[in-house]
Design an enzyme around this catalytic site. Structure first.
Site, PDB file in Angstrom:
ATOM      1  CE  LYS A 265      -3.454   2.477   2.848  1.00  0.00           C
ATOM      2  NZ  LYS A 265      -4.281   2.446   4.075  1.00  0.00           N
ATOM      3  CG  ASP A 270      -5.739   7.643   4.908  1.00  0.00           C
ATOM      4  OD1 ASP A 270      -6.692   8.308   4.452  1.00  0.00           O
ATOM      5  OD2 ASP A 270      -5.881   6.561   5.526  1.00  0.00           O
ATOM      6  CE  LYS A 277      -6.700   8.287   8.443  1.00  0.00           C
ATOM      7  NZ  LYS A 277      -7.345   7.163   9.142  1.00  0.00           N
ATOM      8  CG  ASP A 288      -2.118   4.952   4.965  1.00  0.00           C
ATOM      9  OD1 ASP A 288      -1.916   3.859   5.514  1.00  0.00           O
ATOM     10  OD2 ASP A 288      -3.230   5.315   4.545  1.00  0.00           O
ATOM     11  CG  ASP A 347     -10.050   7.120   7.099  1.00  0.00           C
ATOM     12  OD1 ASP A 347      -9.041   7.129   6.369  1.00  0.00           O
ATOM     13  OD2 ASP A 347     -10.011   7.279   8.336  1.00  0.00           O
ATOM     14  CD  GLU A 349      -7.076   5.011   2.671  1.00  0.00           C
ATOM     15  OE1 GLU A 349      -8.014   5.115   3.479  1.00  0.00           O
ATOM     16  OE2 GLU A 349      -5.913   4.733   3.018  1.00  0.00           O
ATOM     17  NE  ARG A 351     -11.093  -1.489   4.081  1.00  0.00           N
ATOM     18  CZ  ARG A 351     -11.599  -1.727   5.290  1.00  0.00           C
ATOM     19  NH1 ARG A 351     -12.707  -2.446   5.422  1.00  0.00           N
ATOM     20  NH2 ARG A 351     -11.017  -1.273   6.369  1.00  0.00           N
TER      21      ARG A 351
HETATM   22  N1  BES Z   1      -4.361   4.108   6.950  1.00  0.00           N
HETATM   23  C1  BES Z   1      -5.475   3.868   7.772  1.00  0.00           C
HETATM   24  C2  BES Z   1      -5.207   2.842   8.858  1.00  0.00           C
HETATM   25  C3  BES Z   1      -4.367   3.304  10.010  1.00  0.00           C
HETATM   26  C4  BES Z   1      -4.881   4.151  10.962  1.00  0.00           C
HETATM   27  C5  BES Z   1      -3.086   2.830  10.153  1.00  0.00           C
HETATM   28  C6  BES Z   1      -4.107   4.540  12.030  1.00  0.00           C
HETATM   29  C7  BES Z   1      -2.318   3.199  11.234  1.00  0.00           C
HETATM   30  C8  BES Z   1      -2.816   4.061  12.174  1.00  0.00           C
HETATM   31  C9  BES Z   1      -6.638   3.344   6.929  1.00  0.00           C
HETATM   32  O1  BES Z   1      -6.730   3.833   5.652  1.00  0.00           O
HETATM   33  C10 BES Z   1      -7.883   3.737   7.644  1.00  0.00           C
HETATM   34  O2  BES Z   1      -8.143   4.902   7.724  1.00  0.00           O
HETATM   35  N2  BES Z   1      -8.603   2.755   8.149  1.00  0.00           N
HETATM   36  C11 BES Z   1      -9.784   3.018   8.883  1.00  0.00           C
HETATM   37  C12 BES Z   1     -10.810   1.995   8.478  1.00  0.00           C
HETATM   38  C13 BES Z   1     -12.186   2.292   8.982  1.00  0.00           C
HETATM   39  C14 BES Z   1     -12.730   3.519   8.328  1.00  0.00           C
HETATM   40  C15 BES Z   1     -13.057   1.104   8.697  1.00  0.00           C
HETATM   41  C16 BES Z   1      -9.441   2.913  10.364  1.00  0.00           C
HETATM   42  O3  BES Z   1      -8.613   2.073  10.735  1.00  0.00           O
HETATM   43  O4  BES Z   1      -9.966   3.710  11.139  1.00  0.00           O
HETATM   44 ZN    ZN Z   2      -5.001   4.521   4.829  1.00  0.00          ZN
HETATM   45 MN    MN Z   3      -7.872   5.648   5.607  1.00  0.00          MN
END
Ligand code: BES
Ligand code: ZN
Ligand code: MN
Length: 494
Positions: A265, A270, A277, A288, A347, A349, A351
């Site tokens: 990835k 992000d 966020k 990210d 968010d 994204e 996947r």
């Molecule tokens: N890049 C983030 C995941 C992440 C968050 C990694 C904090 C490390 C620290 C990912 O794109 C994301 O935002 N995931 C969301 C998914 C949710 C919206 C289902 C998450 O983990 O909050």
């Molecule tokens: Zn992300």
């Molecule tokens: Mn995200």
């Protein structure tokens, strides 16, 4: 830094700083007792005074020696003799790196191969000495003036006739993996305004230029349109930076040998998109792209080791930002695989860019596919920041990755992707929803990906908790470069 192996006796050694071991209850290692003899029992005197006990990762600098060929000695504690684990040895090497930094030596000699480590030989130890010390000496300097540059230039690992060959092999692996990790960390620590998808693509081209068996091809957004990558392209719609799909080809085995495909990835920032966020800690979302940077680091290591394998590296690179043109909650996109996806949270994204890349991976008729991604905050909730989350549709592949992670001390912990979880990804309006609700978030993310990987053996490594450190010591870790490098070493040997 320069690393080398030398077979030399301590009385002939010329060094700015010599590293020798001491066990708990003040027992000297073989090398320590030799140098104690050369120094008229100075070490014995200092330990009799109680200056060091020998607990694991304790260090003591001795810098006023009665001999002229060695300027400093660092005594390194290894705990109880006969009980030293691999992890503890690495912890001691972290302390060594700090001691080498602090003592200002310009070169150092490491007489630590006589230390006994459970389940480890001189090859493993030499490799870890290089990996851990190089990691500890890493200094970010691209956008910050560095006024206390570490003067250390060379580290020589002292071997004897019996372990010289093993040490040499460990050195070559250690240098390759350390260089791979350094590349990953350098890219990851860069801010999002420098490390854009275009920048990542340029660095991939530079890397390919440095290694004969490595080539690189960049797919542009119009190429992705042609391929029908509707999920990937939807994420980049809110960004002014063009997305890139970076494709690296490492060929060092016969052309007919199926490649190992590594997917990382590469989300260079992000913000969450319209599902923005919270502000707290959002800067860390420059990390990210750590999965993508790891793919580059692993390919650098594999190239330096000249592993007899074919490897394809795929890095979907994009930003995820709010914008009038960005994905909106409720939007439905069509993936390259033909499945429609309802974007309930913009968010989620990672996947979306990964599912199209995983579909694209089929084109290479892969032996196996491993993706690595900072995919879910939920993975940190589940596992903390110690192991990465391991998911996969093939038990043998997962076992092999677990075994490699033990050897590399780059831990993973297996998580389930049972079909029971699929319920959570149902949508009233599309084939799949892109989120699975609040429960088991790292699992539902992996289950989402598994819907696009049914045609090959696949593993997914969620590195959200392990790719960087947060807090005062914020910085990239270079994980899981060591794990995947070990896996590739094992594959090349089988
Ligand atoms: N890049 C983030 C995941 C992440 C968050 C990694 C904090 C490390 C620290 C990912 O794109 C994301 O935002 N995931 C969301 C998914 C949710 C919206 C289902 C998450 O983990 O909050
Ligand atoms: Zn992300
Ligand atoms: Mn995200």
């Amino acid at each position: 830094m320069d690393y080398s192996i030398e077979s030399i006796t301590l009385d002939k050694l010329q060094s700015d700083c010599l590293l020798v071991g001491i066990y708990e209850k003040q027992q000297l290692s073989y090398a320590a007792s030799l140098v104690d003899g050369l120094c008229d029992g100075l070490i014995s005197k200092l330990i009799a005074r109680g200056d060091i006990n020998g607990k694991n990762a304790e260090t003591l600098l001795i810098n006023n020696l009665p001999i002229t060929n060695i300027n400093r000695i660092v005594l390194v504690g290894f705990g109880e003799r006969g009980k030293l684990t691999r992890k503890q040895f690495r912890k001691a090497m972290t302390a060594v790196a700090k001691a080498l930094k602090d003592c200002k030596a310009k070169n150092a000699a490491c007489a630590l191969l006589d230390v006994e480590v459970a389940k480890a030989d001189a090859q493993w130890m030499t490799r870890q000495i290089v990996e851990v010390v190089n990691d500890g000496l890493y200094q970010y300097s691209t956008t910050k003036q560095c006024d206390d540059k570490v003067p250390l230039q060379t580290l020589t690992v002292i071997a004897n006739e019996a372990n010289h060959k093993l040490a040499q092999a460990g050195l070559a692996q250690g240098i390759a993996i350390a260089q791979g990790m350094a590349l990953t960390k350098q890219l990851a620590d860069l801010p999002g305004n420098i490390c854009t998808p275009t920048y990542l693509a340029e660095q991939a081209l530079v890397l390919a230029g440095q290694h004969e068996n490595l080539s690189c091809e960049i797919l542009e957004e119009h190429d992705m349109e042609g391929l029908g990558m509707g999920a990937f392209l939807s994420v980049t719609r809110g960004s002014r930076q063009p997305a890139k799909l970076i494709c690296l080809h490492y060929q060092s085995s016969d052309a007919h040998v199926k490649p190992i495909v590594l997917v990382g990835k590469g989300l260079t920032f992000d913000a969450g998109g319209i599902s923005l966020k919270p502000g707290q800690g959002m800067d860390e979302m420059k990390y990210d792209m750590c999965g993508g940077a790891s793919v580059l680091g692993i390919l650098r290591a594999a190239s330096m080791m000249n592993l007899k394998l074919n490897i394809v590296g795929l890095i979907p690179a994009s930003e995820n930002l709010p914008d009038g043109n960005a994905n909106k909650p409720g939007d439905i996109v069509t993936s390259m695989a033909g499945k429609t996806i309802e974007i309930l949270n913009t968010d989620a994204e990672g996947r979306l860019i990964l599912c199209d890349t995983l579909t694209y991976a089929k084109k290479f008729d892969p032996e196996i596919v491993v993706d690595m991604a900072t995919l879910t905050g939920a993975c940190i909730v589940a596992l903390g920041r110690v192991p990465s989350g391991l998911f996969g549709n093939d038990d043998k592949l997962c076992e092999e990755l677990l075994e490699a992670s033990e050897t590399a001390c780059d831990m993973v912990w297996r998580m389930p992707i049972w079909e029971d979880y699929q319920e959570q990804l149902k949508s009233n309006f599309a084939d799949l929803a892109n989120i699975g609700g609040p429960d088991g978030g790292s699992i539902t993310a992996a289950v989402f990906l598994s819907k696009f990987t049914e045609d090959y053996r696949w593993a997914h490594i969620d590195i959200a908790g392990t790719a960087w450190r947060t807090g005062a010591n914020k910085g990239a870790t270079g994980r899981p470069v060591a794990l995947l490098s070990q896996y590739l070493i094992n594959r090349a040997a089988s």
